[in-house]
Motif scaffolding. Sequence first.
Motif, mmCIF file in Angstrom:
data_model
loop_
_atom_site.group_PDB
_atom_site.id
_atom_site.type_symbol
_atom_site.label_atom_id
_atom_site.label_comp_id
_atom_site.label_asym_id
_atom_site.label_seq_id
_atom_site.Cartn_x
_atom_site.Cartn_y
_atom_site.Cartn_z
ATOM 1 N N ILE A 1 -20.875 9.345 39.546
ATOM 2 C CA ILE A 1 -19.553 8.767 39.753
ATOM 3 C C ILE A 1 -18.729 9.008 38.495
ATOM 4 C CG2 ILE A 1 -18.247 6.624 40.117
ATOM 5 C CD1 ILE A 1 -20.656 5.512 41.590
ATOM 6 N N VAL A 2 -17.450 9.341 38.677
ATOM 7 C CA VAL A 2 -16.526 9.517 37.555
ATOM 8 C C VAL A 2 -15.308 8.639 37.806
ATOM 9 C CG1 VAL A 2 -15.089 11.114 36.243
ATOM 10 C CG2 VAL A 2 -17.281 11.893 37.185
ATOM 11 N N VAL A 3 -14.936 7.855 36.814
ATOM 12 C CA VAL A 3 -13.708 7.063 36.854
ATOM 13 C C VAL A 3 -12.872 7.488 35.655
ATOM 14 C CG1 VAL A 3 -12.689 4.760 36.835
ATOM 15 C CG2 VAL A 3 -14.903 5.137 37.939
ATOM 16 N N ALA A 4 -11.603 7.871 35.900
ATOM 17 C CA ALA A 4 -10.780 8.385 34.810
ATOM 18 C C ALA A 4 -9.344 7.906 34.948
ATOM 19 C CB ALA A 4 -10.826 9.913 34.776
ATOM 20 N N ASP A 5 -8.696 7.715 33.801
ATOM 21 C CA ASP A 5 -7.257 7.465 33.724
ATOM 22 C C ASP A 5 -6.617 8.677 33.072
ATOM 23 O OD1 ASP A 5 -7.289 5.025 34.892
ATOM 24 O OD2 ASP A 5 -7.068 3.859 33.051
ATOM 25 N N ASP A 6 -5.627 9.278 33.755
ATOM 26 C CA ASP A 6 -4.998 10.466 33.188
ATOM 27 C C ASP A 6 -4.023 10.086 32.083
ATOM 28 O OD1 ASP A 6 -2.674 9.551 34.395
ATOM 29 O OD2 ASP A 6 -2.819 10.926 36.094
ATOM 30 N N ALA A 7 -3.303 11.078 31.567
ATOM 31 C CA ALA A 7 -2.411 10.844 30.439
ATOM 32 C C ALA A 7 -1.326 9.835 30.761
ATOM 33 C CB ALA A 7 -1.792 12.167 29.995
ATOM 34 N N GLN A 8 -0.976 9.701 32.028
ATOM 35 C CA GLN A 8 0.049 8.741 32.447
ATOM 36 C C GLN A 8 -0.546 7.385 32.835
ATOM 37 O OE1 GLN A 8 0.048 12.068 33.764
ATOM 38 N NE2 GLN A 8 1.347 12.460 31.984
ATOM 39 N N GLY B 1 -5.149 6.168 37.719
ATOM 40 C CA GLY B 1 -6.592 6.192 37.851
ATOM 41 C C GLY B 1 -7.088 6.990 39.031
ATOM 42 N N VAL B 2 -8.249 7.632 38.860
ATOM 43 C CA VAL B 2 -8.921 8.331 39.943
ATOM 44 C C VAL B 2 -10.391 7.931 39.944
ATOM 45 C CG1 VAL B 2 -7.359 10.307 39.779
ATOM 46 C CG2 VAL B 2 -9.543 10.366 38.583
ATOM 47 N N ILE B 3 -10.984 7.948 41.143
ATOM 48 C CA ILE B 3 -12.417 7.726 41.289
ATOM 49 C C ILE B 3 -13.001 8.935 42.003
ATOM 50 C CG2 ILE B 3 -14.218 6.296 42.309
ATOM 51 C CD1 ILE B 3 -12.343 3.935 42.176
#
Length: 748
Positions: A184-191, A194-196
Amino acid sequence: MRTHRRGWTPPIPLTLVTALAVVSPLGLSGCQKVKELTGQTDESSDEDETEDKTSEDPAADAPDQAAVELETAKEAGLAEAALAPPPVAGPMTGLDDLLALVPKQDGDIKGVVVVRDASVFLDYIDEGSNFVAGPLTRLGAAAKGNPALSELASAGMVYPMIKGQYEAAKITLAASGIHLDKGIVVADDAQGNGVIIYAGDKPDALPSLIKAIDDSGPEMSCKNIDGHAGYVVCTEEKADLEAYAPAGPEGAAAIRARLATNLPGVDFEASNIIMDIAEEDLHLTIETPPGLMVMSLAPPQNEPEMQEMAQTFTPSAGKLLRGVQPGAGFIWGNVSPQLVADEMVADIANDPGAPQSVKDLAGQLTGEFLLAGHYQPAAVALQVGLKDDGSWPAVAGELEAVMPGVKEGMSQELDIPGATWDVGIIDIPVGAETVKALHAGLSGVPEADVLAQMTGLTIDGWVFAASDALHIALGASPEAIGQLPAAPGEEGPSDGLRAYLPGSLMSALDANQVSMVAHMPLDALHSPQTRELIKTALKNVEDVDADLVLAMFDLASPLSNGTMWLTHSGGKTQIHMALQAFGHRADDEGKAALAAAAAVASGADPTASYSPLVAQYPNSARLAAYRARAGQTQAALVASGVGALVAAGALAYPVLEGARNEEISEELDIEEDAAEKAKEESKQDPTPTPTPTPADDTKDETDNTEPEPTPDPTPIIPVPSGDEGDEGDDGAPTPPPIIPKKIPRKRN
């Protein structure tokens, strides 16, 4: 004008009571070794076997010092390694493969969390639930009628409902089509969007699962990721979903570089959880092999607490670690010399009532300290580093002059029915010399005999200085205490301790990056002797229910030991922690250990539950833990330090509360005059050095499981290094892994 020496009376805690009231509770716990922690094979072993063994040098035929020390620990019934090598686990999803799925963008992402195999956490919850039900029920019963423990009283009633909800959620998860084991990957982009990302059979698997568990869960939009079959990306906003594209290998490399900067020296390939929250300056990795959990954390460096920690503890070579025996528990640390000078030394220097000799001794403090349990001889000791101990004889002289007043004060303030205090300055043998020591002993109470028979300790405290350290110790006799100071020239961890501790810890210590180490073995807390001591000692104490104490211990029974250390490297202060579980679900032995511990937590007899593990797995790397819990190792209680603390506390509290069990000696079957016998036994010469047991490659005949293949060792490739600074710079080779990669040959 100097105060006359007879006008200076040291506060009681500064004298022997420091050893009695402080050292007893300060017992700590040990750290243990795996011989091949680095995961590397000894390439010269075959060559060594062919060498001429008729060397004229006697040392050439002497047993390896590390092997001798570890054999001593083994004969005492203690572990030979801090971390037992885990069974070889299956491969996890590649870290770079998962990092490549992070959103592609122009700026740096604000944060990313990667879990390469989330299924292990369901295993943790499943096993944890086996330990919780019994203790929670007993906690609830013990807490009834005590308003201060009302939350505990309700926990037993609430738990079945929570367990039922979890079981239902697990069934729903199993049918959802989500594959936790693929990452699983959870990320917040530069703005900050969030994505899962997860592995699933269909795009709506995760949203459907969330709604099935909680209908009020967030709305999500999801789609399959092109070019990455089986993986799905989800966002809360459709626009973010449409804009998503994976970062690919270049993005993965950029995140890798950032991780290496923020967590220098960490083995990311071994890690299951990797967290890098740039916005919060929070960085974390967790390894989760069977039966172990190892964490490396770089908290926000600008937080006041972290800045205070970095200023308080500074890296050191670990001179006082010479006093740690393999298998024993300890806390070692190095306080900033500047802080010591500004705070402690300055206060003493400005005290008009303190004799000059005391001020001189305080001026020799280095900031280094060690608190450790000892099993040869039985002792618990605090050692405080000194640049030079030459000021001690004058301090002892000052103390001797005020001893009559100190003894009178202790007899009045610590008046215990039937007890006799023996306070004075006596000579103790240290090597070929004698050193004056402040001694305070308590006799005439049955609790002293109980403590002696169970731990080898007596209620005798000692304060003295030798070998450039101030010693505050609890032990049976001058002869025993005199063995604590190191021999001339001994500095730093012994060969045995080096072999016993995790390789990455020793590597960081050698690079002058470590400022604190603590190791806590906990198995002795679960022995039948400890449980009976607590029940018997607290029998008449109304405000502390013995079963409540035991239930709290049982909640922690899945944990066998813990090791923590602080490192300073690359401008970062890192916290490292290794937790050793008592068992695991990867093989029959691990399952049997878990089942035994769960049975005891639910009320089964410890001896009957743990003894079969000793008989069935005599060559196990976890044998010492089994023996300690089965009550077959007396040394484990005092060596752990934690055990000595529990024993002393359980005996002291009823005395202080006026609720002693007058029949404690009879109920625990304690020998008459056990304390005096312990003193006489402690005067005997140390146990002869054992000969290391030859290793053999045979497996336990009772273990019918086929061994999993041992992975090829990963070579340790040094990185280019600069000059090694005094403040813990990062010019050190890449450290070996914390967890043993190769399963050592079994011992008889």
